[in-house]
Structure formats: C-alpha cells, structure tokens
Design a protein around this motif. Structure first.
Motif, PDB file in Angstrom:
ATOM      1  N   THR A   1       1.735 -11.969   1.284  1.00 34.37           N
ATOM      2  CA  THR A   1       0.950 -12.757   2.233  1.00 34.37           C
ATOM      3  C   THR A   1      -0.094 -11.855   2.885  1.00 34.37           C
ATOM      4  O   THR A   1      -0.024 -10.631   2.774  1.00 34.37           O
ATOM      5  CB  THR A   1       1.852 -13.345   3.334  1.00 34.37           C
ATOM      6  N   ASN A   2      -1.046 -12.457   3.561  1.00 31.11           N
ATOM      7  CA  ASN A   2      -2.061 -11.658   4.262  1.00 31.11           C
ATOM      8  C   ASN A   2      -1.706 -11.485   5.731  1.00 31.11           C
ATOM      9  O   ASN A   2      -2.561 -11.308   6.577  1.00 31.11           O
ATOM     10  CB  ASN A   2      -3.453 -12.273   4.091  1.00 31.11           C
ATOM     11  N   SER A   3      -0.420 -11.501   6.032  1.00 33.29           N
ATOM     12  CA  SER A   3       0.060 -11.351   7.397  1.00 33.29           C
ATOM     13  C   SER A   3      -0.110  -9.909   7.878  1.00 33.29           C
ATOM     14  O   SER A   3      -0.175  -8.975   7.085  1.00 33.29           O
ATOM     15  CB  SER A   3       1.528 -11.789   7.440  1.00 33.29           C
ATOM     16  N   ALA A   4      -0.155  -9.728   9.178  1.00 27.83           N
ATOM     17  CA  ALA A   4      -0.255  -8.386   9.756  1.00 27.83           C
ATOM     18  C   ALA A   4       1.060  -7.626   9.617  1.00 27.83           C
ATOM     19  O   ALA A   4       1.092  -6.401   9.687  1.00 27.83           O
ATOM     20  CB  ALA A   4      -0.641  -8.482  11.232  1.00 27.83           C
ATOM     21  N   THR A   5       2.137  -8.351   9.389  1.00 30.29           N
ATOM     22  CA  THR A   5       3.451  -7.733   9.189  1.00 30.29           C
ATOM     23  C   THR A   5       3.621  -7.383   7.710  1.00 30.29           C
ATOM     24  O   THR A   5       3.265  -8.178   6.841  1.00 30.29           O
ATOM     25  CB  THR A   5       4.569  -8.715   9.606  1.00 30.29           C
TER      26      THR A   5
ATOM     27  N   ALA B   1       0.136 -10.552  -5.860  1.00 33.22           N
ATOM     28  CA  ALA B   1      -0.669 -10.259  -4.669  1.00 33.22           C
ATOM     29  C   ALA B   1      -2.107 -10.643  -4.990  1.00 33.22           C
ATOM     30  O   ALA B   1      -2.807  -9.934  -5.716  1.00 33.22           O
ATOM     31  CB  ALA B   1      -0.581  -8.788  -4.298  1.00 33.22           C
ATOM     32  N   ALA B   2      -2.531 -11.780  -4.480  1.00 35.25           N
ATOM     33  CA  ALA B   2      -3.914 -12.212  -4.659  1.00 35.25           C
ATOM     34  C   ALA B   2      -4.826 -11.322  -3.816  1.00 35.25           C
ATOM     35  O   ALA B   2      -4.371 -10.613  -2.909  1.00 35.25           O
ATOM     36  CB  ALA B   2      -4.063 -13.673  -4.247  1.00 35.25           C
ATOM     37  N   LEU B   3      -6.107 -11.350  -4.111  1.00 32.08           N
ATOM     38  CA  LEU B   3      -7.079 -10.549  -3.376  1.00 32.08           C
ATOM     39  C   LEU B   3      -6.947 -10.812  -1.879  1.00 32.08           C
ATOM     40  O   LEU B   3      -6.908 -11.949  -1.432  1.00 32.08           O
ATOM     41  CB  LEU B   3      -8.497 -10.893  -3.832  1.00 32.08           C
ATOM     42  N   GLY B   4      -6.815  -9.741  -1.114  1.00 32.04           N
ATOM     43  CA  GLY B   4      -6.716  -9.845   0.339  1.00 32.04           C
ATOM     44  C   GLY B   4      -5.307  -9.983   0.878  1.00 32.04           C
ATOM     45  O   GLY B   4      -5.121 -10.086   2.087  1.00 32.04           O
ATOM     46  N   THR B   5      -4.300  -9.970  -0.010  1.00 35.53           N
ATOM     47  CA  THR B   5      -2.931 -10.144   0.478  1.00 35.53           C
ATOM     48  C   THR B   5      -2.089  -8.874   0.370  1.00 35.53           C
ATOM     49  O   THR B   5      -1.004  -8.822   0.929  1.00 35.53           O
ATOM     50  CB  THR B   5      -2.191 -11.266  -0.281  1.00 35.53           C
ATOM     51  N   TYR B   6      -2.567  -7.841  -0.321  1.00 38.49           N
ATOM     52  CA  TYR B   6      -1.768  -6.625  -0.484  1.00 38.49           C
ATOM     53  C   TYR B   6      -2.197  -5.555   0.511  1.00 38.49           C
ATOM     54  O   TYR B   6      -3.388  -5.318   0.709  1.00 38.49           O
ATOM     55  CB  TYR B   6      -1.898  -6.051  -1.901  1.00 38.49           C
ATOM     56  N   ALA B   7      -1.209  -4.893   1.130  1.00 40.35           N
ATOM     57  CA  ALA B   7      -1.456  -3.741   2.005  1.00 40.35           C
ATOM     58  C   ALA B   7      -0.515  -2.620   1.586  1.00 40.35           C
ATOM     59  O   ALA B   7       0.565  -2.873   1.036  1.00 40.35           O
ATOM     60  CB  ALA B   7      -1.201  -4.114   3.461  1.00 40.35           C
ATOM     61  N   ASN B   8      -0.910  -1.377   1.805  1.00 43.09           N
ATOM     62  CA  ASN B   8      -0.076  -0.240   1.406  1.00 43.09           C
ATOM     63  C   ASN B   8       1.269  -0.193   2.132  1.00 43.09           C
ATOM     64  O   ASN B   8       2.155   0.546   1.728  1.00 43.09           O
ATOM     65  CB  ASN B   8      -0.823   1.078   1.593  1.00 43.09           C
ATOM     66  N   THR B   9       1.437  -0.977   3.173  1.00 42.49           N
ATOM     67  CA  THR B   9       2.729  -1.040   3.864  1.00 42.49           C
ATOM     68  C   THR B   9       3.675  -2.050   3.214  1.00 42.49           C
ATOM     69  O   THR B   9       4.855  -2.100   3.554  1.00 42.49           O
ATOM     70  CB  THR B   9       2.527  -1.414   5.344  1.00 42.49           C
ATOM     71  N   ASP B  10       3.176  -2.848   2.278  1.00 43.15           N
ATOM     72  CA  ASP B  10       4.003  -3.832   1.582  1.00 43.15           C
ATOM     73  C   ASP B  10       4.902  -3.140   0.557  1.00 43.15           C
ATOM     74  O   ASP B  10       4.597  -2.048   0.085  1.00 43.15           O
ATOM     75  CB  ASP B  10       3.124  -4.850   0.849  1.00 43.15           C
ATOM     76  N   SER B  11       6.004  -3.810   0.216  1.00 44.63           N
ATOM     77  CA  SER B  11       6.909  -3.217  -0.768  1.00 44.63           C
ATOM     78  C   SER B  11       7.634  -4.296  -1.566  1.00 44.63           C
ATOM     79  O   SER B  11       7.741  -5.445  -1.145  1.00 44.63           O
ATOM     80  CB  SER B  11       7.945  -2.335  -0.073  1.00 44.63           C
ATOM     81  N   VAL B  12       8.113  -3.876  -2.752  1.00 42.52           N
ATOM     82  CA  VAL B  12       8.982  -4.700  -3.578  1.00 42.52           C
ATOM     83  C   VAL B  12      10.155  -3.836  -4.000  1.00 42.52           C
ATOM     84  O   VAL B  12       9.979  -2.719  -4.475  1.00 42.52           O
ATOM     85  CB  VAL B  12       8.281  -5.221  -4.855  1.00 42.52           C
ATOM     86  N   VAL B  13      11.352  -4.358  -3.818  1.00 44.35           N
ATOM     87  CA  VAL B  13      12.558  -3.703  -4.310  1.00 44.35           C
ATOM     88  C   VAL B  13      13.266  -4.721  -5.190  1.00 44.35           C
ATOM     89  O   VAL B  13      13.576  -5.826  -4.740  1.00 44.35           O
ATOM     90  CB  VAL B  13      13.497  -3.267  -3.164  1.00 44.35           C
TER      91      VAL B  13
END
Length: 88
Positions: free
Chosen positions: A20-24, A39-51
């Motif tokens: 999501t493009n959330s701040a969290t 992750a569509a354009l604008g929804t990925y941040a380096n703080t995001d993760s997948v396990v």
C-alpha cells in the motif's frame, strides 16, 4: 465449515498480497502456497518487507518503482523489478 475450507485453500494455493502507499511500513507475510506479491508504482518503500513462511513454494514479487530501492525480502523465490527511473 465453509470459512475453514476457504482459509485452508488460501493457505495451500497461495495468496495475492499487495503493498500500500500508506505512511506505515507494509510487513507482508506469505503462505506455504505460491504467493504473488505486487507493489504498483508509488506503493513500495524501503521500509516495507515480505517474509514467506516456506522455502519449498514458488513465490513471486513484482515491484514497479521510480527510484533506487533495497527490497527487504525473505524466502521469496522470484523477484521482478520494473525500474522506471533511478536518477542520473
């Protein structure tokens, strides 16, 4: 009973997960099935993760981004990056 069967089927068949493009930060968790994480354009941040909980499945992460990135992925078998622009 139907809800239990549906939950079991989702677990075995894999899931469709999306950033999501959330701040969290997104902390997505895969299943024992073949998951597709997008992750569509604008929804990925380096703080995001997948396990992912399994190393014997066949998960795929698809990330579209417009800057340099450092994906935080654990036990994901396939990664597709579409970098629109990473700067000079």
């Amino acid at each position: 009973m139907a809800a239990l069967i549906a939950a079991y089927t989702d677990l075995i068949d894999g899931s469709e997960l999306v950033y999501t493009n959330s701040a969290t930060a997104d902390a997505l968790t895969g299943t024992v099935g073949n998951d597709t994480i997008t992750a569509a354009l604008g929804t990925y941040a380096n703080t995001d993760s997948v396990v992912d909980v399994s190393t014997t499945d066949n998960d795929t992460v698809n990330i579209t981004h417009n800057a340099a990135l450092t994906p935080n992925l654990t036990s994901v078998e396939n990664v597709n990056l579409n970098l629109n622009s990473t700067g000079a």
